[in-house]
Scaffold this motif. Structure first.
Motif, mmCIF file in Angstrom:
data_model
loop_
_atom_site.group_PDB
_atom_site.id
_atom_site.type_symbol
_atom_site.label_atom_id
_atom_site.label_comp_id
_atom_site.label_asym_id
_atom_site.label_seq_id
_atom_site.Cartn_x
_atom_site.Cartn_y
_atom_site.Cartn_z
ATOM 1 N N MET A 16 -28.597 22.362 25.809
ATOM 2 C CA MET A 16 -27.368 22.912 26.106
ATOM 3 C C MET A 16 -26.183 21.609 25.677
ATOM 4 O O MET A 16 -25.217 21.897 25.731
ATOM 5 N N GLN A 17 -26.973 20.467 26.297
ATOM 6 C CA GLN A 17 -26.154 19.301 26.107
ATOM 7 C C GLN A 17 -26.202 18.532 24.904
ATOM 8 O O GLN A 17 -27.093 17.717 24.982
ATOM 9 N N ASP A 18 -25.392 18.649 23.952
ATOM 10 C CA ASP A 18 -25.642 17.963 22.758
ATOM 11 C C ASP A 18 -25.694 16.495 22.635
ATOM 12 O O ASP A 18 -24.705 15.781 22.607
ATOM 13 N N TYR A 69 -20.200 11.949 26.790
ATOM 14 C CA TYR A 69 -20.468 12.013 25.307
ATOM 15 C C TYR A 69 -21.215 13.312 25.014
ATOM 16 O O TYR A 69 -22.474 13.466 25.496
ATOM 17 N N ARG A 70 -20.730 13.985 23.896
ATOM 18 C CA ARG A 70 -21.634 15.436 23.540
ATOM 19 C C ARG A 70 -21.399 15.186 22.031
ATOM 20 O O ARG A 70 -20.215 15.210 21.453
ATOM 21 N N ASN A 71 -22.389 15.597 21.286
ATOM 22 C CA ASN A 71 -22.465 15.725 19.855
ATOM 23 C C ASN A 71 -21.786 16.873 19.439
ATOM 24 O O ASN A 71 -22.791 17.890 19.224
ATOM 25 N N VAL A 111 -14.878 14.574 36.296
ATOM 26 C CA VAL A 111 -15.054 14.120 37.538
ATOM 27 C C VAL A 111 -16.284 15.163 38.277
ATOM 28 O O VAL A 111 -15.647 16.282 38.178
ATOM 29 N N GLU A 112 -17.340 14.472 38.642
ATOM 30 C CA GLU A 112 -18.151 15.381 39.333
ATOM 31 C C GLU A 112 -18.142 14.928 40.846
ATOM 32 O O GLU A 112 -17.827 13.945 41.055
ATOM 33 N N GLY A 113 -18.566 16.034 41.701
ATOM 34 C CA GLY A 113 -18.519 15.886 43.274
ATOM 35 C C GLY A 113 -19.566 16.051 43.893
ATOM 36 O O GLY A 113 -20.414 16.884 43.152
#
Ligand code: PHE
Length: 334
Positions: free
Chosen positions: A145-147, A187-189, A203-205
């Protein structure tokens, strides 16, 4: 000797004065050439002494010219004019904050008002913190899911695909209660277009304590969106992330109606702005926190997307092109 002393003591402040001095001594029709032309008339036995004296004099004059020029040039300003120390100073160009920083700082402000601190981690991340500790098993389809950009294989080192790894690091090193947000570049391809880029900012919490519930999550999100976007409706849609259970996507209503906040003009209806959920017990366990005792919620949002919305920027690529015509438009924005 007296002539040499004289040139050595000469002072000048402008280029014109120096040039005048140079012509007087070293010019074609200058003093020194006049003396040189006398050379043939000097008696043979005096020629050597005469020649040496003239040469010393000439070198002294040339040295003085060079020294004065250096002194004047060191006060040259950017326009190539020479230093007049009484001139008013050039105004200093003051830059503007980048829209990513503006939005990031605002998010930090909103969350720090309810007790969240800011945590940081590496952009080059190991497999454990980016995936495994977050409940992505080895062949978990969500890894696709996360290239991912891989830096090294076996053991994997990646450019982090989200800042969730920072939260794992934070839990490994801190005991609950934990209230932290982690802003940073990820970063994602992905194909680069007006809407997506191969790097962006999140931003993650994370909130972990005794008895943290889904209601706390929803209330926190409502607080955040109201602070960030003004009077706003949100809705949660069920979703899936390996590290949260249950999981949801958060949509904010991006004003089609007149009553909505001025910051939300040009509305397009419901807009997805973040993912969230209750931290999966496995993730707590992997990070050294007892899930029997503690529970928590987590959320993550893209800064770039929000910057585009708030500042009506039509193309995400503008955020990384460093075109000053774009950047200086944020001068008046705090
Ligand atoms: N890490 C998720 C992402 O990058 C966002 C997220 C964070 C979702 C926390 C839920 C909880 O897409």
């Amino acid at each position: 000797k007296a002539y040499i002393k004289e040139v050595e003591a000469f002072e000048a402040k402008t280029e014109a004065e120096i040039e005048e001095f140079r012509i007087k001594y070293l010019g074609k029709k200058g003093l020194l050439n006049q003396y040189f032309s006398e050379f043939k008339n000097v008696a043979n036995e005096e020629k050597k002494e005469f020649g040496q004296a003239i040469n010393q004099w000439k070198n002294a004059a040339q040295d003085r010219v060079n020294a004065l020029k250096d002194a004047v040039e060191s006060t040259v300003d950017d326009n190539g004019k020479y230093g007049d120390l009484s001139r008013p100073g050039e105004p200093i160009e003051i830059g503007a904050r980048h829209p990513i920083s503006l939005v990031k700082n605002r998010i930090i402000e909103v969350f720090s008002n309810i007790g969240f601190n800011v945590s940081d981690g590496p952009e080059i991340e190991d497999d454990w913190h980016n995936f495994t500790a977050l409940n992505f098993t080895e062949h978990h389809p969500a890894r696709d899911m996360q290239d991912t950009f891989f830096v090294e294989k076996d053991p994997d080192v990646v450019l982090r695909t989200h800042t969730s790894g920072v939260q794992v690091r934070y839990m490994e090193n801190n005991k609950p209660p934990i209230r932290t947000i982690s802003p940073g570049r990820v970063y994602r391809n992905e194909a680069i277009s007006a809407r997506s880029h191969c790097f962006f900012h999140q931003v993650e919490g994370l909130y972990v304590d005794k008895g943290v519930s889904f209601a706390d999550l929803k209330q926190t999100l409502q607080y955040f969106t109201t602070e960030m976007f003004g009077k706003s409706k949100i809705r949660l849609r069920p979703s899936y992330f390996p590290f949260t259970e249950p999981s949801a996507e958060v949509d904010v209503y991006w004003g089609l109606e007149t009553e909505t906040d001025y910051r939300m003009t040009k509305g397009t209806g419901w807009l997805e702005i973040m993912g969230c959920g209750m931290v999966d017990p496995n993730v707590l366990k992997n990070s050294g926190i007892d899930p029997e005792e503690y529970s928590g919620f987590a959320f993550g949002m893209g800064i770039d997307r929000i910057a585009l919305l708030l500042h009506q920027i039509p193309d995400i690529r503008m955020l990384s092109e460093n075109d000053v015509r774009f950047l200086e438009q944020f001068k008046s924005v705090l």
